[in-house]
Design a protein around this motif. Sequence first.
Motif, short mmCIF file in Angstrom:
data_model
loop_
_atom_site.label_atom_id
_atom_site.label_comp_id
_atom_site.label_asym_id
_atom_site.label_seq_id
_atom_site.Cartn_x
_atom_site.Cartn_y
_atom_site.Cartn_z
N GLN A 1 0.68 -1.23 0.22
CA GLN A 1 -0.09 -0.03 0.09
C GLN A 1 0.78 1.20 0.03
N ALA B 1 0.10 5.67 -1.36
CA ALA B 1 0.70 7.07 -0.99
C ALA B 1 1.35 8.09 -1.92
N SER C 1 -1.55 -1.13 5.76
CA SER C 1 -1.96 -0.13 4.95
C SER C 1 -1.75 1.12 5.67
N VAL C 2 -2.30 1.32 6.66
CA VAL C 2 -2.25 2.70 7.53
C VAL C 2 -0.68 2.77 7.49
N MET D 1 0.66 3.79 4.20
CA MET D 1 0.63 5.16 3.52
C MET D 1 1.10 6.18 4.50
N ALA D 2 0.75 6.13 5.78
CA ALA D 2 1.35 7.24 6.61
C ALA D 2 2.97 7.23 6.54
N TRP E 1 -8.93 1.85 -0.11
CA TRP E 1 -7.37 2.03 0.42
C TRP E 1 -6.51 2.56 -1.00
N LEU F 1 -1.81 10.63 4.82
CA LEU F 1 -1.87 10.78 6.29
C LEU F 1 -3.52 10.73 6.63
N ALA G 1 -4.60 7.33 5.78
CA ALA G 1 -4.23 6.57 6.70
C ALA G 1 -5.01 6.35 8.09
#
Length: 440
Positions: free
Chosen positions: A43, A47, A163-164, A167-168, A258, A278, A281
């Motif tokens: 993921q 981002a 995934s969070v 991305m973050a 996502w 962010l 996320a």
Amino acid sequence: MLMQHAEPTTGEISKVRGDVRAYAWVVFALTVGLLLSDYMSRQVLNAVFPMLKATWGLSDTQLGSLSSVVALMVGVLTFPLSVLADRWGRVKSIILMAAMWSIATLGCAISTNFGEMLIARAFVGIGEAAYGSVGIAVVLSIFPARLRATLTAAFMAGGAFGSVMGMAIGGAVAAHLGWREAFGVMAVLGLVLVVAYRMIVTEKRLAPLQTAGEGAAKPGLGMRMSFRALMKGLFSTKSIVCAYVGSGFHLLVPAALWAWMPSFLNRYYGMAPGKAALGAAVLVMATGLGMVVCGSLTDRISRNARDRKWLTAIAFCLACFTLLAIGFRMEAGPMQLALIGAGMFFSAGATGPSGAMVANLTPPSIHASAFATLTLANNLLGLAPAAILTGIVADKIGLLGALQLVPFAPLLAAIVFAIGKRNYSSDLDRVAALREEASH
């Protein structure tokens, strides 16, 4: 009458030790840790969508293909690689897979054009192909059967949390150092976890922790049975087919969101790529929390009425459909984001119930193959087509218009789960009879 329709596995609970060794939780943590790495590598791409689009002048269809090719490889290869993992050894297979996706992610960092990136992403998918099914098979084999929905949901929620983090962390690194460095960081984290897993987890140390049902199966039993017998075990009833299909359809929503939420926030809320990543996320975090909560809630609700897990799956799908259908038709603003976040909370809520259904309707000796089949359905029906289909539609009617169509997938999943529920009780009796027959 209720006892006649209880899952065949519930009788094993009394045979399983009441205490769960600390080592089992260590294995769980490391296995989930690798799943985090899996999804962080997958993921982080989302981002940096805006950066790749600007750098190489890519269309939404091309961006979607970079995301979908991973899920496509997972869908195509999960079953054969899971079968090979049962033969070669689950722990060794996990180590090899994690090393491959980490090295392939490093390949993404050094790609110089769309074609090279697409190839590298394909190898990320090859490495990740069987991890979900093999990893959850390892986890379920060392914990009591009564925790299956909770453990399945918690394990699969690692995908959302990964995934969070992808991305973050990826968005933050990309904003300060560049998109290539974002991929590089994910690759290094994966390789560090591979080394830790190799040092701590072994088949020999797992053996004493096997549950009664898993331990009763001779090593390799699932592999030595004929292909016809394996297929019979995997597709023996209407309800298990509905569990596979319903799970696949309902996961189209989180996969699409996502992939495209960073771009949605960038285009419709004017957020810079790092801030958009962010913000996305945070919304993805809602999915992970929902998976854990919904899985635990399912175990509680279905404790004395096992077919209620189908009702929870249906309820979660309908809640997701309603919240997202309304949310994506609202004006941009805090209320829209709140409804989208609420919808994402339920978007993967049927994951725990689906995993428990599959485990209850298949023999322990073929659980890795059964979860490979579930993973196959999840990827081919939901995860693989989600990003690229959304991208294709977005190129024609805009990203917002494409996202407004996505919530209809869980509505279809709810219908499939309703069909499965009608057959569940009789199918449990049929599976119990087959197990009794096989034991003689």
